[in-house]
Design a protein around this motif. Structure first.
Motif, short mmCIF file in Angstrom:
data_model
loop_
_atom_site.label_atom_id
_atom_site.label_comp_id
_atom_site.label_asym_id
_atom_site.label_seq_id
_atom_site.Cartn_x
_atom_site.Cartn_y
_atom_site.Cartn_z
N VAL A 416 -56.36 42.13 -11.05
CA VAL A 416 -57.54 42.23 -10.18
C VAL A 416 -57.18 41.59 -8.84
N SER A 425 -57.92 43.09 -15.42
CA SER A 425 -59.21 43.75 -15.70
C SER A 425 -59.70 43.39 -17.10
N ALA A 467 -68.85 37.07 -10.85
CA ALA A 467 -68.20 37.26 -9.54
C ALA A 467 -67.87 35.90 -8.91
N LEU A 472 -65.06 36.83 -6.47
CA LEU A 472 -65.07 38.26 -6.20
C LEU A 472 -66.43 38.72 -5.69
N ASP A 473 -66.45 39.90 -5.08
CA ASP A 473 -67.69 40.53 -4.64
C ASP A 473 -68.43 41.09 -5.86
N GLU A 475 -70.37 43.73 -6.24
CA GLU A 475 -70.20 45.17 -6.44
C GLU A 475 -68.80 45.50 -6.96
N ALA A 476 -67.80 44.72 -6.53
CA ALA A 476 -66.43 44.93 -7.04
C ALA A 476 -66.38 44.64 -8.54
N VAL A 477 -67.06 43.56 -8.95
CA VAL A 477 -67.09 43.22 -10.38
C VAL A 477 -67.81 44.31 -11.17
N ARG A 478 -68.92 44.82 -10.62
CA ARG A 478 -69.65 45.88 -11.30
C ARG A 478 -68.74 47.09 -11.53
N THR A 479 -68.02 47.47 -10.48
CA THR A 479 -67.13 48.64 -10.58
C THR A 479 -66.01 48.40 -11.58
N LEU A 480 -65.40 47.20 -11.54
CA LEU A 480 -64.31 46.89 -12.46
C LEU A 480 -64.79 46.91 -13.92
N THR A 483 -65.49 50.53 -15.00
CA THR A 483 -64.22 51.23 -15.22
C THR A 483 -63.59 50.79 -16.53
#
Length: 786
Positions: A416, A425, A467, A472-473, A475-480, A483
């Motif tokens: 990450v 991840s 986050a 971390l941001d 929204e970045a955590v949400r996306t990771l 995924t």
């Protein structure tokens, strides 16, 4: 007492399906239990002997269940037991040969039903005892809820609880004299084994049959008196305000402040309780109790959605939680849970505006569309809790759903970027969902040691905390995380899947039509409403007999995805009509297609003809002819895992009166509520859905009329405005200006309502008086939600 072996405490999949607070269950007094004392103290207990284990090479010779359609009955088609399906052939044999009937009731995704089938019904010696000394009858409770309810009432009244498998011994005249749930095959330190039970009952039948018959008659008479629900001398139902407040107080006393829900463990979702709390909030929203009700419901829904009872990888909800924290579930997935929870989460979104709840609702329906849907539009009943960890291995509970740390690390090894420490991840996902090397399932929740080192995904931290932990941001955590979950989902596809119960039930399909229709309407998603429409079309095409106007209870998936029926067909019960009518009313309000409303009215007429008690009020659960021979004809009086069909019928009658103005519907509703008065006064928390109907009946129902073209944008805007507001006590009517339309014929006043300046126009009508015309959705929203 007559329960020869008390049920195991809190076994997964074995308890009666409800989670009302303690004291609200249908119980029995010690006097009732004493009345049924027959076997347990009067017969010496033979010691368990050898040679009673299942044969290592059982002969694969089918019994007569091989000709049945029920997946549950077919699971027993190769038992060395001379099984009969429920029917006259078995009853005649019992009377002719003067043998007791052994009745075993379960369903195809029941974990403890599988256990007893494997341990006892595959056992050659036990099979011989059942075949030689008893007439053995196997029943799928989902096909014959009337049989299940009658004998479950006996088991609950004469033992410490109820659940499935349910095993009851009957006289040849179908009167019960001994009952229990799961029995181990052999005697243990604290439990009598099934083989011993059979030997004791065989001996008792030979030595003391007359005493058994007398006691059986006495118990049946007592149950008959206890189960009577009637108007009696009462003229009207009780005060809604009093019953409402008492129901709320009972729920408040049992509420779990920390984790939500209304019991210690096991914890069931019980959407009927959440629905009551939402309604209570609406009528008390300016009071402290009203705020409390909303907080209780929303917190419970949030904790459930974050817990392991929700399948975070594939969506949908498992049956119940084995612990207070909603962490380790009993892993089966039932259609009726998905249907009701989709509505509950949609309503939570209406109340709160928080998309967390609408996302959960969409996830539930995504799961149903993918895993529980027939290509012709119908919906399957359930997915099992058990599956093999790998092909060729013995099935284990939860194997499809649990994960080891090693598996996750191998699937998600990517680093990450931007984290404050080295992080993959997989590590991010494991931190957020609480996975550990040793596994996060307590040994006390895994008595067989099948889940050692395994993890159930459960949200341990908010996105913001996760986050912040790694710099971390959000929204970045949400996306990771999303995924990562998608990669787990793709990997899980390669595991052996749990058994699918592809039986389709009219009642549960009706609930699912509601689930899609309500969620689609609230979220403004036509795609979801189309699923509801296809479900209703399936019901009309495959589960409705045009000639008689009757619903069929079941149909089955045949070869190549065809739809098959049993012969003779299994006709519908009260819940089939009540839940389908509700689904059709919800679908009309979502789609404004009046054909669904017309069909709902016709089905309600048939329901009244087949099930209404003209003497005592309320509806019987089964047709008189269909239940012939059963010792009781019951009126279901508990809202549990599913709402009582009488509770749903009370709401349906109110709505139908609002749609048609027919006074008969309102009179029936008042009579029904009056018949259940004593039950609501005494234990309102056992009937929260009916208490909700009582409140609605004693308030004024809103008739919200939209004058406009169904396909026009301005009409759709007003309709969507109505759906965006939580208003449970209303009917939504589209008036298209055609005086010959179905609704115009039912409600003549619709012809007096006009469009304003040729725009779609809304009117809110109460007590035969309508508001000024409204064309602006914002103004309409203010009027609906002051």
């Amino acid at each position: 007492m007559s329960h020869l072996s008390s049920p195991p405490k809190k076994h997964k999949g074995e308890r009666k399906g409800h989670s009302l607070p303690h004291g609200s269950e249908r119980g029995s007094s010690s006097r009732d239990k004493d009345r049924s004392a027959t076997v347990s103290s009067s017969v010496p207990m033979p010691a368990g002997g050898k040679g009673s284990h299942p044969s290592s090479t059982p002969q694969r010779v089918p019994n007569r269940l091989i000709h049945e359609k029920s997946p549950y009955l077919l699971q027993h088609a190769y038992n060395p037991v001379d099984w009969y399906p429920w029917g006259q052939e078995a009853f005649d044999k019992a009377r002719k040969e003067n043998k007791p009937i052994f009745l075993s009731v379960g369903y195809s995704t029941c974990h403890w039903c599988h256990m007893m089938e494997e341990e006892s019904f595959q056992n050659e010696e036990i099979g011989r005892l059942l075949s030689e000394d008893f007439v053995s009858v196997k029943v799928d409770r989902e096909e014959r809820p009337d049989v299940d309810k009658v004998y479950m009432m006996f088991v609950q009244a004469t033992s410490s609880g109820g659940g499935w498998p349910m095993n009851v011994w009957l006289t040849p005249n179908l009167q019960p004299f001994v009952g229990g749930t799961y029995f181990p095959p052999e005697d243990g330190l604290t439990r009598v084994g099934f083989r011993t039970v059979l030997l004791r009952i065989r001996e008792q039948w030979k030595q003391n049959k007359n005493t058994l018959l007398e006691n059986s008659q006495r118990v049946t008479t007592a149950l008959l008196a206890r189960s009577e629900i009637s108007v009696g001398d009462r003229q009207l139902p009780p005060s809604a305000a009093t019953v409402n407040n008492r129901c709320f107080q009972q729920l408040d006393e049992g509420y779990d402040e920390e984790y939500g829900g209304f019991a210690e463990a096991p914890k069931f979702p019980t959407p009927v309780i959440l629905s009551f709390l939402f309604s209570y909030w609406l009528s008390h929203r300016l009071t402290q109790d009203g705020s409390r009700a909303q907080q209780m419901a929303l917190h419970t829904l949030k904790m459930m959605a974050n817990g392991g009872i929700r399948d975070h990888v594939g969506q949908g909800f498992h049956r119940y939680s084995t612990d207070r924290q909603w962490h380790v579930p009993h892993f089966e997935k039932m259609l009726y849970d998905q249907a009701q929870l989709a509505v509950a989460y949609s309503q939570a979104f209406q109340l709160s505006g928080d998309e967390f709840y609408s996302d959960v609702a969409k996830g539930i329906l995504q799961y149903v569309a993918r895993s529980l849907s027939h290509r012709s539009g119908g919906f399957y009943s359930a997915e099992d809790a058990d599956s093999p960890p790998e092909r060729g291995l013995r099935p284990k509970e939860g194997a499809y759903y649990v994960w080891t740390v090693k598996e996750v690390q191998q699937l998600l090894p990517e680093p990450v970027l931007g984290a404050t420490e080295p992080l993959t991840s997989g590590q991010l996902l494991m931190k957020h969902y609480g996975l550990t090397e040793a596994g996060n399932i307590s040994p006390s929740q895994d008595p067989k040691g099948e889940l050692q080192g395994q993890n159930v995904l459960t949200v341990r931290y908010s996105l913001e905390l996760t986050a912040a932990r790694f710099g971390l941001d959000v929204e970045a955590v949400r996306t990771l995380l999303n995924t990562g979950l998608e990669k787990l989902f793709q990997a899980r596809k390669h595991r052996p899947k749990p058994h699918l119960d592809s039986k389709m039930l009219a009642a549960w399909n009706g609930l699912m039509v509601s689930g899609y229709a309500v969620t689609g309407a609230v979220l403004g998603q036509d795609r979801l409403i189309n699923y509801a429409t296809n479900g209703a079309k399936f019901l009309k095409r495959h589960m409705f007999d045009v000639a008689s106007g009757r619903l069929m209870r079941t149909c089955y998936t045949g070869p190549g995805g065809t739809v098959e029926h049993s012969n003779p067909p299994c006709w519908g019960f009260l819940e089939d009509y009540a839940f389908v009518v509700r689904g059709l009313l919800d679908l009309y309000e979502a789609s404004q297609e009046s054909a669904w409303l017309e069909w709902a009215l016709r089905l309600q007429d048939t329901q009244d003809r087949l099930f209404w008690d003209s003497q005592g009020g309320g509806y019987f659960c089964s047709e008189a002819e269909l239940g012939a021979g059963l010792p009781l004809r019951l009126k279901d009086d508990q809202d549990g895992a599913e709402p009582s069909a009488n509770s749903v019928s009370a709401h349906n009658l109110l709505r139908l009166h609002g749609f048609t103005g027919h006074k008969d519907w309102m009179d029936k509703c008042v009579c029904l509520l009056t018949a259940f008065s004593e039950r609501m006064r005494r234990v309102p928390v056992a009937l929260p859905e009916m208490v909700r109907a009582l409140s609605a009946q004693q308030q004024t129902l809103k008739q919200i009329v939209i004058c406009g073209d169904r396909q026009a944008k301005d009409t759709k805007a007003l309709v969507q405005c109505v759906h965006s507001v939580y208003i449970p006590n209303k009917v939504l009517i589209l008036a298209d200006g055609d005086p010959s339309s179905f609704l115009s014929r039912q409600l003549p006043f619709l012809s007096t309502l006009r469009r304003l300046e040729d725009q779609a126009t809304a009117y809110v009508c109460e007590n035969q008086a309508c508001s000024m015309p409204i064309t602006d959705p914002c103004e309409l929203r203010k009027l609906l939600h002051p």
